[in-house]
Scaffold this motif. Structure first.
Motif, PDB file in Angstrom:
ATOM      1  N   SER A  19     -19.336 -28.526  72.026  1.00 36.58           N
ATOM      2  CA  SER A  19     -18.805 -27.267  72.724  1.00 36.58           C
ATOM      3  C   SER A  19     -17.590 -27.611  73.226  1.00 36.58           C
ATOM      4  N   GLU A  20     -17.241 -28.727  74.144  1.00 37.92           N
ATOM      5  CA  GLU A  20     -15.961 -28.997  74.511  1.00 37.92           C
ATOM      6  C   GLU A  20     -15.006 -29.119  73.260  1.00 37.92           C
ATOM      7  N   MET A  21     -15.236 -29.685  72.510  1.00 38.69           N
ATOM      8  CA  MET A  21     -14.174 -30.016  70.970  1.00 38.69           C
ATOM      9  C   MET A  21     -14.158 -28.747  70.535  1.00 38.69           C
ATOM     10  N   GLU A  22     -15.180 -27.756  70.262  1.00 31.70           N
ATOM     11  CA  GLU A  22     -14.960 -26.530  69.650  1.00 31.70           C
ATOM     12  C   GLU A  22     -13.937 -25.620  70.497  1.00 31.70           C
ATOM     13  N   ARG A  23     -14.161 -25.756  71.843  1.00 29.63           N
ATOM     14  CA  ARG A  23     -13.241 -24.854  72.723  1.00 29.63           C
ATOM     15  C   ARG A  23     -11.825 -25.577  72.707  1.00 29.63           C
ATOM     16  N   ALA A  24     -11.749 -26.646  72.532  1.00 27.77           N
ATOM     17  CA  ALA A  24     -10.279 -27.384  72.564  1.00 27.77           C
ATOM     18  C   ALA A  24      -9.719 -27.038  71.259  1.00 27.77           C
ATOM     19  N   GLN A  25     -10.562 -27.007  69.952  1.00 26.48           N
ATOM     20  CA  GLN A  25      -9.811 -26.555  68.937  1.00 26.48           C
ATOM     21  C   GLN A  25      -9.266 -24.950  68.861  1.00 26.48           C
ATOM     22  N   ILE A  26     -10.141 -24.187  69.447  1.00 26.12           N
ATOM     23  CA  ILE A  26      -9.789 -22.659  69.561  1.00 26.12           C
ATOM     24  C   ILE A  26      -8.358 -22.503  70.457  1.00 26.12           C
ATOM     25  N   GLU A  27      -8.491 -23.283  71.456  1.00 24.72           N
ATOM     26  CA  GLU A  27      -7.339 -22.991  72.210  1.00 24.72           C
ATOM     27  C   GLU A  27      -6.126 -23.747  71.574  1.00 24.72           C
ATOM     28  N   SER A  28      -6.163 -24.811  70.887  1.00 21.07           N
ATOM     29  CA  SER A  28      -5.031 -25.493  70.022  1.00 21.07           C
ATOM     30  C   SER A  28      -4.691 -24.210  68.890  1.00 21.07           C
ATOM     31  N   MET A  33      -5.073 -21.011  69.310  1.00 20.54           N
ATOM     32  CA  MET A  33      -4.160 -20.050  70.014  1.00 20.54           C
ATOM     33  C   MET A  33      -2.959 -20.184  70.474  1.00 20.54           C
ATOM     34  N   ARG A  34      -2.853 -21.502  70.756  1.00 23.31           N
ATOM     35  CA  ARG A  34      -1.495 -21.962  71.228  1.00 23.31           C
ATOM     36  C   ARG A  34      -0.293 -22.092  69.917  1.00 23.31           C
TER      37      ARG A  34
END
Length: 268
Positions: free
Chosen positions: A186-195, A197-198
């Motif tokens: 879940s943390e990896m998926e969230r990090a990918q989404i944040e990346s 978005m940036r």
């Protein structure tokens, strides 16, 4: 008719008692080893009086002649009184496989088994408190004395019998390790989404900068051609388009905003 049961042919290790070492806030595993010392194929299954408290893998199977099977008996996290825990018992049930047996017939073999063909061994459960690596732990309460056969009898079709051994389910159990793995995913998926978005935000900022630059250049062009522009320009020259670059940038900004909104909505 003789009421004697057929003796168990499988060799169990341990043969009398399964020991579970605490603490019991996480899954605790005790190993049971089954060995077939005969020259015949033996089928087996594991039952317990507390099926909701344990997960057994494998809970049934086939033992070829002179082969061994290791069984993992996993106690789920519990918070019950020691006196209640020590009432838990296991039974290893077995019988010789019929001629021309194949593993896909296992369910049918058990369904059609005669009681006279069944063999079983019963094991008590003992629970010790403390660190599993500490060899000085002591048993929380004395293990109960072996129960007579009539007390350990399987419940018949009418539900009679003081104690009932139930077959173990094969439903997977989520262990703390699996929970940590899911959390990491879940943390990896969230990090990918944040990346993502940036990255989209950077594109929006770049397009905004280009749009401002185009506006500035357009204003300069207007100022440059304003003194010479007339209503009836010689040669029929038409007015320079001033909105075409801006329209393209506006469309790109709308597309980026739509993509960003979709990703944010999916993450939330």
């Amino acid at each position: 008719m003789s009421g004697e049961k057929r003796p168990q042919v499988l060799e169990l290790d341990p043969s009398v008692e399964l020991v579970f070492k605490g603490p019991f806030k996480d899954v605790v595993t005790s190993l049971l080893c089954l060995r077939n010392p005969t020259n015949n194929i033996v089928v087996f299954k594991v039952k317990t009086t507390a099926p909701k408290q344990y997960c057994v893998r494998p809970n049934s199977g086939v033992l070829d002649p002179h082969c061994t099977q290791e069984i993992s008996v996993m106690l789920q996290p519990i918070d019950t009184a020691a006196s209640e825990r020590n009432k838990h018992k296991f039974m290893v049930q077995s019988m010789f496989a019929p001629p021309n047996f194949s593993s896909d017939q296992l369910d049918a073999v058990w369904k059609n088994a005669a009681k006279s063909d069944l063999m079983d061994s019963k094991l008590k459960c003992a629970f010790v408190e403390g660190d599993p690596d500490d060899h000085t732990v002591t048993q929380s309460t004395p293990a109960p004395a072996p129960a007579p056969d009539n007390e350990m009898a399987l419940a018949d079709s009418s539900g009679r019998g003081e104690e009932s051994f139930k077959s173990m389910t094969t439903a997977p159990t989520v262990t703390p390790t699996q929970e940590k793995s899911k959390s990491a995913e879940s943390e990896m998926e969230r990090a990918q989404i944040e990346s993502s978005m940036r990255s989209l935000q950077d594109k929006v900022d770049r397009l905004t900068s280009e749009n401002n630059q185009l506006k500035s250049e357009s204003n300069k062009l207007r100022q440059r051609i304003k003194p010479t522009a007339t209503t009836g320009a010689v040669g029929g020259a038409s007015a320079l388009p001033s909105t075409s670059p801006l329209n393209i940038v506006a469309v790109m900004l709308i597309l980026v905003a739509l993509i960003l909104g979709y990703l944010v909505g999916r993450w939330l």
